[in-house]
Design a protein around this motif. Structure first.
Motif, mmCIF file in Angstrom:
data_model
loop_
_atom_site.group_PDB
_atom_site.id
_atom_site.type_symbol
_atom_site.label_atom_id
_atom_site.label_comp_id
_atom_site.label_asym_id
_atom_site.label_seq_id
_atom_site.Cartn_x
_atom_site.Cartn_y
_atom_site.Cartn_z
ATOM 1 N N GLU A 103 -9.836 -0.743 20.586
ATOM 2 C CA GLU A 103 -10.865 -1.690 21.004
ATOM 3 C C GLU A 103 -10.880 -1.838 22.525
ATOM 4 O O GLU A 103 -10.363 -2.809 23.086
ATOM 5 C CB GLU A 103 -10.663 -3.050 20.330
ATOM 6 C CG GLU A 103 -11.104 -3.075 18.900
ATOM 7 C CD GLU A 103 -10.236 -2.204 18.008
ATOM 8 O OE1 GLU A 103 -10.749 -1.175 17.518
ATOM 9 O OE2 GLU A 103 -9.047 -2.524 17.832
ATOM 10 N N TYR A 104 -11.481 -0.856 23.150
ATOM 11 C CA TYR A 104 -11.717 -0.940 24.583
ATOM 12 C C TYR A 104 -13.074 -0.337 24.863
ATOM 13 O O TYR A 104 -13.603 0.459 24.089
ATOM 14 C CB TYR A 104 -10.604 -0.226 25.370
ATOM 15 C CG TYR A 104 -10.977 1.121 25.926
ATOM 16 C CD1 TYR A 104 -11.347 1.240 27.266
ATOM 17 C CD2 TYR A 104 -10.987 2.264 25.131
ATOM 18 C CE1 TYR A 104 -11.700 2.492 27.787
ATOM 19 C CE2 TYR A 104 -11.342 3.496 25.637
ATOM 20 C CZ TYR A 104 -11.708 3.599 26.965
ATOM 21 O OH TYR A 104 -12.070 4.821 27.480
ATOM 22 N N SER A 105 -13.670 -0.747 25.969
ATOM 23 C CA SER A 105 -14.980 -0.243 26.365
ATOM 24 C C SER A 105 -14.862 0.286 27.787
ATOM 25 O O SER A 105 -14.398 -0.445 28.676
ATOM 26 C CB SER A 105 -16.023 -1.361 26.311
ATOM 27 O OG SER A 105 -17.282 -0.899 26.723
ATOM 28 N N PRO A 106 -15.225 1.545 28.041
ATOM 29 C CA PRO A 106 -15.116 2.091 29.395
ATOM 30 C C PRO A 106 -15.787 1.179 30.414
ATOM 31 O O PRO A 106 -16.920 0.726 30.224
ATOM 32 C CB PRO A 106 -15.836 3.444 29.291
ATOM 33 C CG PRO A 106 -15.669 3.835 27.852
ATOM 34 C CD PRO A 106 -15.741 2.545 27.085
ATOM 35 N N ASP A 107 -15.051 0.877 31.468
ATOM 36 C CA ASP A 107 -15.515 -0.015 32.538
ATOM 37 C C ASP A 107 -15.814 -1.428 32.038
ATOM 38 O O ASP A 107 -16.504 -2.199 32.718
ATOM 39 C CB ASP A 107 -16.766 0.555 33.227
ATOM 40 C CG ASP A 107 -16.518 1.921 33.843
ATOM 41 O OD1 ASP A 107 -15.415 2.126 34.394
ATOM 42 O OD2 ASP A 107 -17.408 2.784 33.765
ATOM 43 N N PRO A 111 -18.158 -6.135 26.431
ATOM 44 C CA PRO A 111 -16.994 -7.017 26.280
ATOM 45 C C PRO A 111 -16.691 -7.384 24.838
ATOM 46 O O PRO A 111 -15.552 -7.764 24.536
ATOM 47 C CB PRO A 111 -17.381 -8.250 27.112
ATOM 48 C CG PRO A 111 -18.856 -8.183 27.276
ATOM 49 C CD PRO A 111 -19.210 -6.731 27.265
ATOM 50 N N TYR A 112 -17.665 -7.286 23.935
ATOM 51 C CA TYR A 112 -17.397 -7.581 22.534
ATOM 52 C C TYR A 112 -16.381 -6.605 21.947
ATOM 53 O O TYR A 112 -15.693 -6.922 20.976
ATOM 54 C CB TYR A 112 -18.698 -7.510 21.724
ATOM 55 C CG TYR A 112 -19.692 -8.563 22.126
ATOM 56 C CD1 TYR A 112 -19.654 -9.836 21.564
ATOM 57 C CD2 TYR A 112 -20.645 -8.302 23.108
ATOM 58 C CE1 TYR A 112 -20.550 -10.810 21.958
ATOM 59 C CE2 TYR A 112 -21.556 -9.268 23.500
ATOM 60 C CZ TYR A 112 -21.491 -10.527 22.925
ATOM 61 O OH TYR A 112 -22.381 -11.493 23.319
ATOM 62 N N ILE A 113 -16.300 -5.412 22.528
ATOM 63 C CA ILE A 113 -15.365 -4.397 22.054
ATOM 64 C C ILE A 113 -14.061 -4.421 22.855
ATOM 65 O O ILE A 113 -13.014 -4.015 22.359
ATOM 66 C CB ILE A 113 -16.016 -2.995 22.141
ATOM 67 C CG1 ILE A 113 -17.245 -2.941 21.214
ATOM 68 C CG2 ILE A 113 -15.049 -1.891 21.756
ATOM 69 C CD1 ILE A 113 -16.929 -3.182 19.745
ATOM 70 N N SER A 114 -14.080 -4.902 24.070
ATOM 71 C CA SER A 114 -12.904 -4.864 24.958
ATOM 72 C C SER A 114 -11.882 -5.914 24.546
ATOM 73 O O SER A 114 -11.821 -7.009 25.112
ATOM 74 C CB SER A 114 -13.334 -5.079 26.407
ATOM 75 O OG SER A 114 -14.140 -4.032 26.863
ATOM 76 N N SER A 134 -13.551 2.342 20.295
ATOM 77 C CA SER A 134 -13.856 2.182 18.875
ATOM 78 C C SER A 134 -15.210 1.494 18.668
ATOM 79 O O SER A 134 -15.503 1.029 17.564
ATOM 80 C CB SER A 134 -12.761 1.355 18.183
ATOM 81 O OG SER A 134 -12.772 0.023 18.688
ATOM 82 N N GLY A 135 -16.036 1.433 19.719
ATOM 83 C CA GLY A 135 -17.300 0.712 19.634
ATOM 84 C C GLY A 135 -18.167 1.116 18.462
ATOM 85 O O GLY A 135 -18.596 0.273 17.666
#
Length: 396
Positions: A103-107, A111-114, A134-135
């Motif tokens: 659960e991370y989002s590039p940059d 934010p819902y995934i980060s 994993s978005g």
């Protein structure tokens, strides 16, 4: 018993060409992992991991004092106590794995995934494992509605529309009788209707008059509430769901005028917002029928371009829509190229809002509908909060 939708997860991993999903949580910082693992509501105070491969059984790594929370999990369980033991067990967990989704989002773009902290990601990467977002995966597994959830959402959609009808009718009746009422009074009437209907919400509804309707997240309270008078412009935004914890919200926004003939200025702005909403629906239906990918940002672009063309782009200050799930703002794709650039695509089985708005100093207009996607063709784009609003409602 803990329930993990293993076959669904592994099908999604295969579809998205991902090797494995590494679930991780510490004291509730990652609700996506909690939900996917079937651990929502569990009181777990130490770090836990679960590696779900595209094929084979899950493998858990949990703290020795937390075993009672994991007695029914599917797969193999390894234990650790100290940090040294954790560092010894982690490479075993990741053995033979070249890449994982987390659960991370590039940059930090979504934010819902980060949800995974940078240090933990660096630690996992330090074992020679490549980490992917994993978005899309989370959307496939968590955001698609079951048949029961969809049926519950449809029921909730009609109930919130009924509560809206009741609220506007109540306002009209009170004003005709020359009774003094406030935004807060109307809000409480809606909550009473929710109680009678047996539905619940996570926050009291928005009831906003005149300039307050120009604040998208204004909500009245006991100490902050304006009187509603004849000649006022009124916005009501309300959302609720069935009492089942797995139930899915319904969310809608309507506007009205406390008079008989709606002033032209209100009509003008409403018609722009309504047309923007309808263009979003047409855009999605055209793409869905053609079986073309529909990124969330593209729908927002379509809506925002029209409002900008009409000269009000700077007054449309939020995204076009959000995913809807067991929480009102779910973890699936949002219709957004303003607050974030959401490149995830709309997929079958998800529910989301379309809610463009124009917010001026003296009043604001928003019209909101919910959409569910199923099957193929134009009929697969279902407007669940129907009927939709097509004119400002006169209340007197």
């Amino acid at each position: 018993m803990i329930v993990m939708k293993l076959s669904e997860i592994q099908n999604a991993l295969t579809t998205l060409n991902l090797d494995a999903w590494l679930l991780y949580d510490f004291r509730g910082i990652n609700p996506i992992s909690q939900n996917v693992a079937g651990l929502s509501g569990a009181h777990i105070t130490r770090r836990w991991f679960c590696l779900i491969p595209a094929e084979g059984e899950p493998h858990w790594l949990i703290h020795r004092i937390e075993t009672s929370n994991f007695t029914d999990v599917l797969g193999n369980v390894s234990l650790y106590a100290g940090w040294q033991e954790l560092n010894e067990e982690m490479p075993k967990l990741l053995s033979g794995v070249k890449s994982v989704a987390m659960e991370y989002s590039p940059d930090g773009s979504i934010p819902y995934i980060s949800r995974v902290d940078a240090g933990t990601m660096e630690w996992v990467q330090g074992f020679g494992v490549e980490v992917h977002s994993s978005g899309e995966l989370a959307q496939y597994v968590e955001a698609r509605l079951s048949d029961a959830q969809y049926e519950g959402h449809l029921k909730s959609a009609q109930q919130v529309l009924q509560a809206k009808d009741y609220a506007f009718s109540w306002i009209g009746d009170q004003l005709k009788a020359n009774r003094s009422i406030t935004e807060y009074d109307v809000q409480q009437q809606i909550l009473d209707q929710f109680d009678l209907m047996g539905i619940v919400t996570d926050h009291p509804p928005i009831v906003a008059v005149n300039a307050n309707s120009g604040d998208p997240h204004y909500a009245p309270s006991v100490t902050r509430s304006n009187q509603i008078k004849k000649g006022d412009f009124i916005l009501i935004d309300l959302w609720a769901k069935q009492k089942d914890p797995d139930a899915v919200f319904a969310d809608t926004t309507w506007v009205a005028y406390a008079g008989t003939e709606v002033p032209e200025r209100y009509v003008e702005i409403f018609d722009i917002v309504k047309e923007a909403r309808d263009r979003a629906v047409a855009f999605i239906r055209d793409k869905w029928e053609a079986n073309e990918p529909i990124p969330g940002y593209a729908v927002d672009d379509c809506v925002r371009a029209y409002i900008t063309e009409k000269g009000y782009g700077e007054y449309f200050i939020h995204r076009t829509g959000h995913n809807i799930g067991t929480v009102i703002h779910g973890n699936g794709v949002n219709l957004d190229n303003l607050e974030t650039r959401d490149e995830r695509v709309l997929i079958e089985g998800i529910c989301f809002s379309i809610e463009p708005g124009i917010y001026l100093n003296d009043f604001g207009v928003r019209t909101e509908i919910d959409v569910f996607l199923i099957g193929s063709g134009r009929d697969g784009v279902i407007l669940t909060t129907s009927p939709v609003q097509n004119q400002v409602l006169p209340l007197l």
